[in-house]
Design a protein around this motif. Structure first.
Motif, short mmCIF file in Angstrom:
data_model
loop_
_atom_site.label_atom_id
_atom_site.label_comp_id
_atom_site.label_asym_id
_atom_site.label_seq_id
_atom_site.Cartn_x
_atom_site.Cartn_y
_atom_site.Cartn_z
N VAL A 195 0.34 -1.17 0.18
CA VAL A 195 -0.05 0.57 -0.03
C VAL A 195 0.81 0.23 0.15
CG1 VAL A 195 -1.87 1.06 1.12
CG2 VAL A 195 -1.85 -1.29 1.28
N ILE A 196 1.01 2.17 -0.84
CA ILE A 196 1.69 3.77 -1.08
C ILE A 196 0.41 4.45 -1.04
CG2 ILE A 196 2.97 4.89 -2.11
CD1 ILE A 196 3.26 2.33 -4.29
N ASP A 197 0.61 5.26 0.27
CA ASP A 197 -0.09 6.19 0.51
C ASP A 197 0.83 7.93 0.97
OD1 ASP A 197 -1.80 7.96 2.06
OD2 ASP A 197 -2.34 6.38 3.00
N HIS A 198 -0.09 8.94 0.38
CA HIS A 198 0.14 10.12 0.17
C HIS A 198 -0.25 11.03 0.17
CE1 HIS A 198 4.81 8.32 0.64
NE2 HIS A 198 4.86 7.80 -0.57
N THR A 199 0.05 11.99 0.77
CA THR A 199 -0.38 13.59 0.78
C THR A 199 0.30 14.56 0.24
OG1 THR A 199 -1.89 12.97 2.60
CG2 THR A 199 -1.64 14.86 2.26
N ARG A 237 -4.98 12.81 -0.96
CA ARG A 237 -4.40 12.23 -0.97
C ARG A 237 -4.84 10.89 -1.25
NH1 ARG A 237 -6.74 8.33 4.42
NH2 ARG A 237 -5.03 6.97 4.47
N ILE A 238 -3.68 10.47 -1.61
CA ILE A 238 -3.78 9.44 -2.74
C ILE A 238 -3.30 7.70 -2.32
CG2 ILE A 238 -3.33 7.87 -4.63
CD1 ILE A 238 -3.11 10.96 -6.17
N ALA A 282 -7.48 5.00 -4.05
CA ALA A 282 -8.40 6.09 -3.75
C ALA A 282 -8.19 7.23 -3.09
CB ALA A 282 -8.94 5.66 -2.59
N HIS A 283 -8.93 8.61 -3.88
CA HIS A 283 -8.18 9.52 -3.82
C HIS A 283 -9.21 10.75 -3.48
CE1 HIS A 283 -6.82 12.72 -7.04
NE2 HIS A 283 -7.21 13.71 -5.91
N ALA A 320 -0.83 15.53 -8.47
CA ALA A 320 -1.04 14.55 -6.52
C ALA A 320 -0.84 13.39 -8.51
CB ALA A 320 -2.35 14.64 -6.44
N VAL A 321 -1.64 13.16 -8.74
CA VAL A 321 -2.31 11.77 -9.49
C VAL A 321 -1.02 11.21 -10.71
CG1 VAL A 321 -3.91 10.69 -11.79
CG2 VAL A 321 -4.90 11.63 -9.90
N ALA A 322 -0.46 11.93 -11.10
CA ALA A 322 0.80 11.64 -11.97
C ALA A 322 2.67 11.59 -11.08
CB ALA A 322 0.57 12.40 -13.37
#
Length: 762
Positions: free
Chosen positions: A349-353, A461-462, A476-477, A541-543
């Motif tokens: 799981v990768i989780d960043h803001t 946050r993605i 999840a965005h 954020a997405v790219a």
């Protein structure tokens, strides 16, 4: 009340051009080109009608042809460097078969007869390409019929070329001007009677044409809003409340009025809250004989403010609050599959803001407008992107009928969406009415930076999941930022559908589970749109997250993009959106589908042109991003070099763009070159912060833009050949640049970027 931003409006409305035959003088009146003799040196929207015995035929509202051979084409959109005063008229001229050297371009005033004039949202060519072709084709057929009548030859054997009607069989030729009198006696052709040219017949469409204003701009002759001058004009500057929603309680103007040259000091009531997209802020105006006196008088004003409910607002604290907010469950706006299950079963799981700041437009020409109110009428000269909208709100503010307001459009020294807001124009009109004098309102750079309609701060946050098969299984965005709509309605706390379609709900990749969720974010400033709007933070954020996912999977970033786009197909998104439809930039999805095949082709092209995959020297790297915005497909590769002092340079930027049929390749390349420079400023330098409700930056020392050494050095723009409908190019260069830059920085340094502007020393 829900406010539609310009990118949400319908852009497919029919443009009904009035068909009529008029004299040259009447045509000038219809075009709104006469200025009453007051404007000094405003040559580009003033016309001289001293010629005698000149007959004119005007087959439609955009075009006239005079018996002296002059072809006049109305430019009804606002020119701010994007070249629209050239690109749309050349469509008319090419379809007509005119000699471009004999074409005069004149600027239309704001009037609904021209169709939509709001020059926002990268849709000028998209909306008016066909109507402009039809305008030229109607005139072409009329002239051909006139020549055929004079020659007593079949219409089918005649055509136009280089300002003449020619007969193919006998090589007979007649200049357009020679046919005007005969053309006047003929009925105007109907749209259904015309036949548009085949693409291979074009002489200018699809080729490079320099902008018609180029010589005047580089020699200083071009007239911008700041240059408009009328006889007896006075200068006004305004001391505005430093907090949005605040009001003037009282003021002492005795010192200001003592300044030599100060004429009057007047309060401007202002909108209060909501701030609205069209009304001025509360303030006190100083009207003077010259700029120095006006500014000096303003400096000496003593104003007591009621700062209102935003007086304690702190942007840094709101960012921290929104970081906590996006960690929670939000309002579902798009849903596919079961993200919770994907997360439970994930191998990784990768989780960043991702955080992006407020941004200002900072157009090189700050807002300015000149107004005269006399005998129940108002005339305005303004650098406006939306002349009809400005005309409407000026009429409302003055209590006049719209027909009593004339809105002259000057060149714009940059716009980026700021000059579609008419607050500064209303200031000029109200002050002109109150004083009975011609008043020009000037905004200083400090006014511009501190009282903008800001591009909203953003916290996103993605959370991405990778399954046991090494596939991207979940996305999840979470999104939180003040909405543009909140500027009109304070109860709006979450992003609109139109904002979300720009890089969030239009996520095109084949992922089994997708959640897009929004969270509350209150607006404390005037929020507006800036070039590319919400694509900027959402695609950042997405790219950048996609690049990190590719690394985690051990696959190449471009190979991953092609894989996730899947087979060539059209995407609608409709079945996955919650209680809404996909806005598609105001167009029907069947007319402008989201085509994965076209996106894959631009990705493959940019990979080839950039040499993607080549070995880079230490401290250098390539980064990739791709995105479709304003119906245009763009892929971008940025090359960076980072030295030992953590200084970033950008040797090369590569773009591949599919904007449908390329109308003017010179302008497309220029828009992408400028878009890269604009984006580099946003990514590396620009940031607005707010403390105690007040913007802390005031000029380019605080709100910085890139200087020459920091700017991209070589920008390579590769335009895909296409016969499909033309789409926008003003805004699409911006979204993929920043994530491509961030991904390149990671390739060069190993440091991931999650916060803008980029600071490698942080």
């Amino acid at each position: 009340m829900k406010i539609l931003a310009p990118f949400q409006k319908r852009k497919t409305e029919t443009v009904n051009s009035e068909i009529f035959s008029v004299s040259r003088r009447d045509f000038l009146k219809v075009g709104g080109l006469l200025t009453g003799g007051l404007v000094l040196g405003v040559s580009f929207f003033s016309c001289d009608d001293k010629k005698k015995n000149v007959v004119t035929v005007a087959p439609n509202i955009y075009l006239s042809i005079a018996s002296d051979g002059q072809v006049t084409i109305i430019a009804h959109r606002s020119e701010m460097g994007q070249g629209i005063r050239t690109s749309l008229p050349l469509v008319v001229a090419d379809e007509l078969g005119a000699d471009w050297k004999k074409v005069a371009i004149v600027q239309a005033e704001g009037d609904k007869k021209y169709g939509d004039q709001n020059t926002d949202g990268s849709y000028s060519v998209r909306m008016f390409y066909r109507p402009m072709r039809e305008a030229g084709a109607i005139a072409r057929l009329l002239l051909i019929r006139a020549a055929a009548k004079e020659w007593q030859l079949p219409v089918e054997e005649c055509d136009t070329e280089n300002g003449q009607v020619i007969h193919r069989g006998s090589n007979k030729k007649k200049d357009f001007g020679e046919l005007v009198e005969t053309a006047q006696s003929l009925p105007i052709p109907k749209v259904e009677e015309i036949k548009l040219k085949d693409r291979k017949q074009f002489n200018m469409i699809g080729k490079e044409t320099a902008i018609i204003d180029l010589h005047d701009i580089v020699t200083g002759k071009a007239v911008f809003g700041m240059d408009a001058v009328v006889e007896g004009m006075k200068i006004a500057v305004v001391k505005r409340c430093p907090v949005v929603g605040g009001m003037v309680k009282s003021f002492d103007d005795s010192k200001a009025r003592a300044v030599p040259g100060v004429i009057k000091v007047l309060a401007i009531k202002g909108a209060g809250l909501p701030a609205t997209l069209s009304k001025p802020l509360s303030g006190v105006a100083v009207i003077a004989e010259n700029t120095w006196a006006a500014i000096k008088g303003r400096d000496l004003l003593e104003v007591e403010w009621d700062l209102g409910p935003n007086a304690a607002y702190d942007s840094a604290k709101q960012i921290e609050q929104l970081k906590l907010e996006v960690a929670k469950e939000g309002t579902i706006r798009r849903k596919r599959g079961d993200f919770n299950a994907a997360k439970t079963n994930a191998k990784k799981v990768i989780d960043h803001t991702y955080v992006a700041p407020y941004l200002a437009h900072a157009t090189i020409e700050p807002p300015c407008a000149l107004a005269i109110v006399k005998n129940g009428s108002c005339e305005v000269w303004a650098c406006t992107q939306n002349p009809q909208g400005a005309r409407d709100v000026v009429a409302e503010a003055l209590g006049f009928a719209v027909e009593k307001v004339k809105m002259n459009v000057t060149l714009l020294g940059g716009g980026f969406g700021r000059k579609s807001k008419p607050d500064f124009i209303v200031e000029a009109a109200v002050l002109a009415k109150e004083t009975g004098l011609p008043v020009k309102v000037l905004w200083t750079r400090e006014d511009d930076i501190r009282h903008d309609y800001y591009h909203a701060m953003s916290v996103q946050r993605i959370v991405a999941t990778i399954d046991s098969q090494n596939k991207l299984s979940g996305w999840a965005h979470h999104i939180a930022y003040p909405s543009i709509s909140a500027t009109e309605d304070l109860s709006v706390l979450q992003a609109s559908d139109g904002e979300l379609m720009q890089g969030a709900t239009d996520f095109p990749y084949n992922v089994p589970a997708i959640n897009v969720e929004t969270h509350d974010a209150q607006a404390h400033l005037r929020i507006g749109w800036l070039r590319s709007v919400r694509n900027i933070p959402q695609v950042f954020a997405v790219a950048t997250m996609l690049d990190e996912i590719a690394e985690a999977r051990g696959v190449d970033a471009i190979a991953q993009a092609l894989e996730l786009l899947g087979e060539d197909r059209s995407i609608t998104f409709e079945q996955e959106l919650v209680k809404t439809t996909y806005p598609n930039y105001g167009e029907k999805i069947e007319d402008y589908p989201w085509d994965t095949g076209r996106m894959k082709k631009v990705i493959e092209r940019v990979a080839k042109e950039s040499g993607w995959g080549k070995t880079m020297p230490q401290g250098s790297g390539l980064g990739f991003a791709a995105h479709k915005s304003f119906l245009t497909y763009v892929a971008c590769v940025v090359e960076v070099k980072v030295d030992q002092n953590q200084q970033i340079s950008i040797p090369n930027v590569y773009y591949a763009v599919d904007c449908g049929l390329a109308v003017n390749t010179d302008r497309i390349k220029s828009q992408f070159e400028g878009g890269a420079q604009f984006s580099a400023s946003l990514a590396l330098k620009s940031m607005i912060t707010v403390k105690n409700g007040q913007v802390e930056q005031g000029n380019f020392d605080g709100y910085q833009i890139i200087r020459m050494p920091e700017a991209p050095q070589q920008i390579h723009v590769h335009i895909m050949d296409s016969d499909t409908k033309p789409t926008g190019v003003g805004e699409p260069p911006v979204p993929p640049f920043t994530p491509a830059l961030c991904n390149a920085i990671y390739a060069a340094t190993g440091k991931r970027i999650h916060t803008l502007p980029i600071d490698l020393k942080a």
